[in-house]
Design a protein around this motif. Sequence first.
Motif, PDB file in Angstrom:
ATOM      1  N   SER A   1       0.847  -1.198   0.000  1.00 33.45           N
ATOM      2  CA  SER A   1       0.000   0.000   0.000  1.00 33.45           C
ATOM      3  C   SER A   1       0.883   1.249   0.000  1.00 33.45           C
ATOM      4  N   PRO A   2       1.689   1.426  -1.038  1.00 32.74           N
ATOM      5  CA  PRO A   2       2.600   2.569  -1.057  1.00 32.74           C
ATOM      6  C   PRO A   2       1.886   3.912  -0.969  1.00 32.74           C
ATOM      7  N   GLU A   3       0.637   3.978  -1.430  1.00 32.38           N
ATOM      8  CA  GLU A   3      -0.083   5.248  -1.369  1.00 32.38           C
ATOM      9  C   GLU A   3      -0.377   5.693   0.064  1.00 32.38           C
ATOM     10  N   LEU A   4      -0.296   4.764   1.025  1.00 31.46           N
ATOM     11  CA  LEU A   4      -0.536   5.097   2.428  1.00 31.46           C
ATOM     12  C   LEU A   4       0.745   5.456   3.174  1.00 31.46           C
ATOM     13  N   ASN A   5       1.884   5.358   2.512  1.00 32.40           N
ATOM     14  CA  ASN A   5       3.178   5.524   3.162  1.00 32.40           C
ATOM     15  C   ASN A   5       3.761   6.907   2.843  1.00 32.40           C
ATOM     16  N   PRO A   6       3.859   7.799   3.849  1.00 35.53           N
ATOM     17  CA  PRO A   6       4.423   9.125   3.601  1.00 35.53           C
ATOM     18  C   PRO A   6       5.845   9.074   3.042  1.00 35.53           C
ATOM     19  N   ASP A   7       6.591   8.015   3.334  1.00 39.54           N
ATOM     20  CA  ASP A   7       7.939   7.872   2.765  1.00 39.54           C
ATOM     21  C   ASP A   7       7.899   7.893   1.243  1.00 39.54           C
ATOM     22  N   GLU A   8       6.835   7.355   0.676  1.00 44.18           N
ATOM     23  CA  GLU A   8       6.730   7.314  -0.778  1.00 44.18           C
ATOM     24  C   GLU A   8       6.613   8.720  -1.366  1.00 44.18           C
ATOM     25  N   LEU A   9       6.045   9.656  -0.600  1.00 46.54           N
ATOM     26  CA  LEU A   9       5.973  11.040  -1.068  1.00 46.54           C
ATOM     27  C   LEU A   9       7.366  11.669  -1.077  1.00 46.54           C
TER      28      LEU A   9
ATOM     29  N   ASN B   1      10.112   9.864  -1.501  1.00 46.43           N
ATOM     30  CA  ASN B   1      10.771   9.193  -2.631  1.00 46.43           C
ATOM     31  C   ASN B   1      10.407   9.873  -3.953  1.00 46.43           C
ATOM     32  N   ALA B   2       9.134  10.220  -4.111  1.00 44.31           N
ATOM     33  CA  ALA B   2       8.701  10.886  -5.344  1.00 44.31           C
ATOM     34  C   ALA B   2       9.346  12.260  -5.465  1.00 44.31           C
ATOM     35  N   ASP B   3       9.484  12.964  -4.346  1.00 44.27           N
ATOM     36  CA  ASP B   3      10.132  14.275  -4.322  1.00 44.27           C
ATOM     37  C   ASP B   3      11.593  14.146  -4.763  1.00 44.27           C
ATOM     38  N   ILE B   4      12.276  13.140  -4.258  1.00 48.85           N
ATOM     39  CA  ILE B   4      13.669  12.898  -4.654  1.00 48.85           C
ATOM     40  C   ILE B   4      13.751  12.637  -6.155  1.00 48.85           C
ATOM     41  N   LYS B   5      12.865  11.782  -6.646  1.00 51.35           N
ATOM     42  CA  LYS B   5      12.890  11.440  -8.069  1.00 51.35           C
ATOM     43  C   LYS B   5      12.620  12.653  -8.952  1.00 51.35           C
ATOM     44  N   ARG B   6      11.787  13.598  -8.454  1.00 54.98           N
ATOM     45  CA  ARG B   6      11.506  14.810  -9.221  1.00 54.98           C
ATOM     46  C   ARG B   6      12.686  15.766  -9.255  1.00 54.98           C
ATOM     47  N   HIS B   7      13.483  15.780  -8.179  1.00 54.93           N
ATOM     48  CA  HIS B   7      14.520  16.806  -8.042  1.00 54.93           C
ATOM     49  C   HIS B   7      15.955  16.320  -8.208  1.00 54.93           C
TER      50      HIS B   7
END
Length: 107
Positions: A47-55, A57-63
């Motif tokens: 359930s990655p959508e429930l995990n704040p860590d995934e946000l 991770n997405a921020d890192i991938k964007r920047h």
Amino acid sequence: MDWLTRQAGPKVHVIADRHPVHRSKAVRAWLEENTERIELHLLPGYSPELNPDELLNADIKRHVHAARTRSAGDLAHETRRFLHRRQHQPHTVRGYFHGRHVRYTIE
């Protein structure tokens, strides 16, 4: 986790995914010895959508762009640099917890 519980105050609530290390015998034993200091809450399976860590991770991938680095060491350096900047941007980090699927962490 000792350091975390000393720094955070009365009782720490940790939300973690179901990675095997989070469910290991060593972790379970440590948690049992420290129930007054820390409580582990495991997310449902995949359930990655429930995990704040995934946000994060997405921020890192964007920047942090792998294409702009020349080696794995450069990529690691840029990632550490990005994370260090985020440490000094608490408003951005707090924003990770206001996403629709992770808002439960602050309610």
